[in-house]
Design an enzyme around this catalytic site. Structure first.
Site, PDB file in Angstrom:
ATOM      1  N   HIS A 189       0.621   0.042 -10.705  1.00  0.00           N
ATOM      2  CA  HIS A 189      -0.281  -0.603  -9.744  1.00  0.00           C
ATOM      3  C   HIS A 189      -0.851  -1.915 -10.303  1.00  0.00           C
ATOM      4  O   HIS A 189      -2.056  -2.131 -10.346  1.00  0.00           O
ATOM      5  CB  HIS A 189      -1.413   0.355  -9.348  1.00  0.00           C
ATOM      6  CG  HIS A 189      -2.084  -0.031  -8.062  1.00  0.00           C
ATOM      7  ND1 HIS A 189      -2.568   0.886  -7.173  1.00  0.00           N
ATOM      8  CD2 HIS A 189      -2.346  -1.235  -7.497  1.00  0.00           C
ATOM      9  CE1 HIS A 189      -3.111   0.276  -6.137  1.00  0.00           C
ATOM     10  NE2 HIS A 189      -2.983  -1.022  -6.315  1.00  0.00           N
ATOM     11  N   ARG A 192       0.849  -1.190   0.000  1.00  0.00           N
ATOM     12  CA  ARG A 192       0.000   0.000   0.000  1.00  0.00           C
ATOM     13  C   ARG A 192       0.884   1.238   0.000  1.00  0.00           C
ATOM     14  O   ARG A 192       1.928   1.272   0.656  1.00  0.00           O
ATOM     15  CB  ARG A 192      -0.917   0.026   1.232  1.00  0.00           C
ATOM     16  CG  ARG A 192      -1.887  -1.137   1.281  1.00  0.00           C
ATOM     17  CD  ARG A 192      -2.979  -0.966   0.233  1.00  0.00           C
ATOM     18  NE  ARG A 192      -3.928  -2.044   0.266  1.00  0.00           N
ATOM     19  CZ  ARG A 192      -4.172  -2.849  -0.753  1.00  0.00           C
ATOM     20  NH1 ARG A 192      -3.515  -2.720  -1.888  1.00  0.00           N
ATOM     21  NH2 ARG A 192      -5.069  -3.804  -0.665  1.00  0.00           N
TER      22      ARG A 192
END
Length: 171
Positions: free
Chosen positions: A135, A87
């Protein structure tokens, strides 16, 4: 490997199978064949100290927010390389840039950021020691379609659901 869940455990096993000296750090001790396990806050420094590469696949909790900061970077082996596929809020970006500029870290590959998309003005875009990926790190482990299909099959068979989130743990 920081994090030894589905993604971190899979990656640690893969690295160990390729012959790398591999270790994991997680909230609780893990038993993974051929992989050293560090666990809990007291063992984080030991987990970081001698590694050439530190890969974070941690979940985001109150305990892991900002965990990759100047203190953590200072404990890492000088010249270590950081990879964050967990994250974005794990990394203090200003501290990371400082660690890169001072040579504490040799580089970083970042798949996630606290603010996404990463602002065009972020110095991470142009930093010579930073590689940015879009991502997609979990793509290599499994796709969301596979997870949905597995869950639908579990419901159809009346089985308990896997991958349930424990709200108290935060993942």
């Amino acid at each position: 490997m920081l994090g030894a869940g589905r993604i971190g455990g899979w990656a640690a096993k893969l690295f160990a199978d390729f012959g790398y000296d591999t270790a994991v750090w997680s909230r609780h001790q893990k038993t993974l064949p051929g992989i050293h396990s560090y666990f809990g806050p007291a063992q984080l420094a030991d987990a970081l100290t001698s590694r050439d590469y530190v890969i974070s696949s941690l979940p985001l909790t109150g305990d892991t927010r900002g965990i990759l900061n100047s203190s953590a970077f200072g404990k890492m082996k000088r010249g270590a390389y950081l990879v964050n596929v967990g994250r974005g809020a794990h990394v203090n970006e200003a501290d990371l840039i400082r660690a890169l500029d001072e040579g504490q870290l040799s580089g970083a590959c970042l798949d996630v950021f606290e603010r996404e998309p990463l602002e065009a003005s972020s110095p991470l875009w142009t930093h010579p020691r930073v590689t940015i990926t879009p991502h997609v790190a979990s793509f290599w482990v499994d796709s969301g379609i596979d997870q949905v299909a597995d869950l639908c099959g579990q419901v159809a068979r009346g089985e308990p659901l896997s991958n349930k989130i424990d709200l108290e743990r935060g993942y």
